[in-house]
Design an enzyme around this catalytic site. Structure first.
Site: not given
Length: 246
Positions: A153, A166
């Site tokens: 990400s 995350y």
């Protein structure tokens, strides 16, 4: 978008395991791999979602996939061993492993993030990824040019406030990929790389950005070129690299 055009039989006779294959990017990847000739192993925690992907692949006349219900949050070490034994028994090798399954967890300041939530995200996004990789690596080494693709990400490459566990998990994912790639370099016919999908029309994206118009983002099917490139023989020798899908 990543510029790559795959020939129709790019993945013919390859066996590829996709985690989180029931929805979103995982489902799109599984169907795309099957459309290019792969036998796809659909792994996820919700059998109903996996079965729908199975039915779509079978209806299209593509190689028969396999449904593998498997909960990455609760799986114990012996279950990973049993999974590897089943794949070896039924398929004899593994040509590709796409680590797609992730959970986002609460988007809050670290100060307000509970230990339980932090550990849950790390369990699914990092610990399970490590367990699958280490357990399945012997099978990947049986293939002539196997590929492990980790899902990263943008917040796993540069930290951003309120992305909590995350973001930390995706930094760990990049680190796991880099260590594995360096260990495999010149030693085994297995390569490891990561992909940042970017903003994509998925449930996870909607969870992270509830006020965003999802139509502004590409569908998962649109970002498949980089996944095909990394899973196919054209990326043989490409190792330890961080790719962007778009």
């Amino acid at each position: 978008m990543f510029d790559y055009s795959a020939r129709p039989d790019l993945l013919k006779d390859r066996v590829i395991l996709v985690t989180g294959a029931g929805r979103g990017i995982g489902a799109a990847a599984a169907q795309t791999f099957a459309a290019h000739g792969a036998t796809v192993l659909l792994l996820g925690k919700t059998e109903e979602h996996l079965s729908r992907v199975y039915d779509r692949i079978e209806a299209a006349g593509q190689p028969q996939p396999a449904v593998i219900p498997f909960n990455l949050e609760t799986a114990l070490p012996h279950q990973y061993d049993e999974l590897a034994a089943m794949i070896e028994r039924e398929f004899g090798k593994l040509d590709g492993l796409l680590h797609n399954a992730s959970i986002i967890g609460p988007r809050t300041p670290l100060e307000q993030l509970s230990g339980d939530n932090f550990m849950r995200v790390m369990q699914v996004n990092v610990n399970a990824t490590f367990m699958l990789t280490s357990t399945l690596l012997p099978l990947l080494k049986l293939a002539p040019d196997a590929s492990v693709v980790f899902t990263s990400s943008s917040v796993g490459r540069k930290g951003r406030a309120y992305w909590g566990a995350y973001a930390v998990s995706k930094f760990a994912t990049e680190g796991l990929m880099q260590v594995l790639a360096d260990e495999l370099d010149g030693v085994a016919s297995v390569r490891a790389n990561s992909v940042n999908p970017g903003a994509t029309r998925t449930d996870m994206r909607a969870q992270a950005y509830p006020g965003e118009n999802p139509a502004n983002n590409p569908a998962p099917e649109a970002i498949m070129p980089v996944y095909l490139y990394l899973m196919g023989p054209d990326s043989n020798g490409v190792n330890g690299q961080a790719f962007d899908a778009q």
